[in-house]
Design an enzyme around this catalytic site. Structure first.
Site, mmCIF file in Angstrom:
data_model
loop_
_atom_site.group_PDB
_atom_site.id
_atom_site.type_symbol
_atom_site.label_atom_id
_atom_site.label_comp_id
_atom_site.label_asym_id
_atom_site.label_seq_id
_atom_site.Cartn_x
_atom_site.Cartn_y
_atom_site.Cartn_z
ATOM 1 C CG ASP A 6 0.403 -9.147 5.915
ATOM 2 O OD1 ASP A 6 -0.345 -9.665 6.759
ATOM 3 O OD2 ASP A 6 0.777 -7.967 5.995
ATOM 4 N NE ARG B 11 11.347 -4.236 3.543
ATOM 5 C CZ ARG B 11 10.103 -4.269 4.038
ATOM 6 N NH1 ARG B 11 9.907 -4.080 5.346
ATOM 7 N NH2 ARG B 11 9.066 -4.453 3.257
ATOM 8 N N GLY C 61 0.792 -1.221 0.000
ATOM 9 C CA GLY C 61 0.000 0.000 0.000
ATOM 10 C C GLY C 61 0.820 1.263 0.000
ATOM 11 N NE ARG D 263 5.135 -9.052 1.503
ATOM 12 C CZ ARG D 263 5.502 -8.066 2.319
ATOM 13 N NH1 ARG D 263 5.212 -8.133 3.596
ATOM 14 N NH2 ARG D 263 6.134 -7.017 1.858
ATOM 15 C CG ASP E 244 6.172 -4.861 9.095
ATOM 16 O OD1 ASP E 244 6.578 -3.890 9.763
ATOM 17 O OD2 ASP E 244 5.035 -4.906 8.624
#
Length: 494
Positions: free
Chosen positions: A254, A178, A94, A185, A264
């Site tokens: 995810d 990153r 997103g 995933r 994350d």
């Protein structure tokens, strides 16, 4: 734009070529005044990139998403996922873009991915931007995990955009670049399976096998072998989290990678006091992702991965759907044994034990659960206890007699081993860190950075780069927050 001297910053588009149907081509939002805040020189060198060129205006433009490097096809990746147990069929990047893949100096393919680069078709009403502090948090924690030897995504850079972003506070907007082995995933497979496009799921499975688990390609049942490989790497990963007291905080499907890397670093944190019920995330009201729940949640997530592969597993055995469920269930059920094996090995290493001492280990965990000592300091202090000084260990608990009794049994076990006790103590010091990202120090460094002072951030990153080496003058980095009066709370920063 190219990066000279080392080689051009030219990217491959392997994901894009292989996996049409799992992305939307997209461009990053404009950055009015991009400015480099942090560049990971060590990682840049590992990737074969010239750090000085990345610091140039052209390099910063690429890291902000304002310029597209040669060979790049920026895409927002599609995936689904269970978030806190609730299924969302369409999540996706997103506020992120995959630029493409780099082949590093060791010949490994690595994703270069932007986070905070603006709205995409998967934004679900968000603005697609990221505040500076959460992007710097991802940098700090990723580098700390890497230094601890735990598989992880890593930050190449953080660039401010010249805009402001409003979350809990008003902060400078920022983009994180990153690097990961890939961004595949469990949720990617859930999305592909939900499309009921057999070709897409097969292409995704073949891509994941080639990229991460090539041994599965030689198996009689490659999809089942992929499931087994992912169960194994995740069992190892979660055991490593538990060993250092890391709490991920948002173990949605995810956020579980096929590669076995940690991804994350939103509401994550490290334990101060040992407590299986520890929850840091402000949104985890029910404690689903508490420290002690992480192995169970990992197994649950892997069951969702297995469900995504059932049609392929069935096709590998002649279409027997019932047997496919049985085979997949057997593999997922093996997570418990695999995790226990990795967890036991990690604990035995932390205690300097070369033989099997399950009762001694279990008794220590029960003692810690009742006494709540500082997790990192307690394990580090045990090497001093092995050398004869139990004082630092005793100072971390209330029931000193209980600790003394356990230490006596443990020292006896060390004395019976076929290596000198000093060797065992030295081995312990190589796996029990002195320094982890203490939550109050991370917060202080991020707050200073937002205010314009990057020195605490840089100093913290430098300290965490050598976590097992005790250094004079860094005592504050090894202590819990002396002023803490309330439980620490983290926010996901989205």
């Amino acid at each position: 734009m190219t990066v000279t001297d080392a080689r051009p910053l030219a990217l491959d588009d392997w994901f894009v070529r292989d996996l049409g149907g799992l992305y939307r081509p997209w461009q990053a939002a404009p950055s009015p005044a991009p400015e480099l805040v942090a560049l990971n020189d060590g990682l840049a060198a590992e990737l074969g990139l010239d750090a000085s060129a990345l610091r140039s205006p052209e390099g910063v433009a690429v890291l902000a998403g304002a310029a597209v490097p040669a060979g790049a096809t920026p895409v927002a990746m599609a995936y689904a996922g269970h978030q806190f147990g609730n299924y969302s069929p369409r999540l996706g990047d997103g506020r992120a873009l995959l630029l493409g893949e780099i082949t590093d100096n060791a010949g490994r393919h690595r994703d270069l991915h932007l986070k905070g680069s603006g709205r995409t078709p998967f934004a679900r009403g968000g603005d697609g931007k990221a505040p500076l502090a959460p992007m710097l948090r991802e940098y700090v924690i990723g580098e700390a995990m890497h230094a601890l030897g735990i598989p992880t995504t890593r930050a190449l850079s953080v660039v401010t955009t010249g805009e402001e972003v409003i979350r809990e506070t008003v902060q400078p907007g920022a983009v994180l670049a990153r690097v990961a082995s890939s961004h595949l995933r469990v949720g990617t497979f859930q999305y592909a399976a939900a499309t009921q496009d057999a070709d897409l799921l097969r292409r995704l499975t073949d891509h994941a096998i080639t990229r991460h688990h090539p041994e599965a390609a030689q198996a009689e049942r490659p999809a089942l072998a992929l499931l087994e490989a992912v169960v194994e790497v995740q069992a190892s990963l979660v055991a490593q989290w538990m060993a250092v007291g890391f709490v991920h905080g948002v173990m949605n499907t995810d956020n579980m990678t096929i590669s076995g890397e940690t991804i994350d670093y939103g509401p994550c944190a490290f334990l101060d006091a040992f407590d299986l019920a520890t929850v840091f995330s402000s949104i985890d009201q029910g404690g689903r992702y508490a420290y002690g729940n992480q192995p169970r949640v990992a197994a649950w997530n892997l069951a969702r991965f297995a469900e995504s592969l059932l049609s392929l597993i069935g096709s590998e055995i002649g279409g027997d759907a019932e047997r496919a469920v049985e085979l997949a269930s057997e593999v997922v059920s093996s997570f418990g044994e695999r995790y226990t094996r990795h967890w036991s090995a990690a604990l035995h290493a932390k205690l300097g034990l070369t033989g099997e001492h399950p009762q001694l280990v279990q008794d220590l965990l029960e003692l810690m659960a009742g006494q709540h000592p500082d997790h990192t300091r307690f394990f580090r202090a045990l090497s001093a206890a092995a050398r004869g000084d139990a004082g630092p260990v005793r100072d971390l608990v209330i029931d000193r007699e209980a600790v003394d009794a356990w230490v006596e049994r443990w020292r006896a076990a060390l004395a019976e081993q076929d290596r000198p006790v000093e060797e065992s103590a030295a081995a312990m010091d190589r796996v029990n860190p002195v320094y982890v990202p203490r939550n109050h120090l991370v917060e202080a460094a991020l707050a200073a950075a937002v205010a314009g002072d990057l020195d605490p951030f840089r100093r913290l990153v430098d300290v965490l780069a050598a976590p097992f080496e005790e250094r004079p003058g860094l005592e504050e980095y090894a202590r819990a927050d002396p002023a803490a009066t309330t439980p620490y709370v983290t926010y996901c920063g989205t």
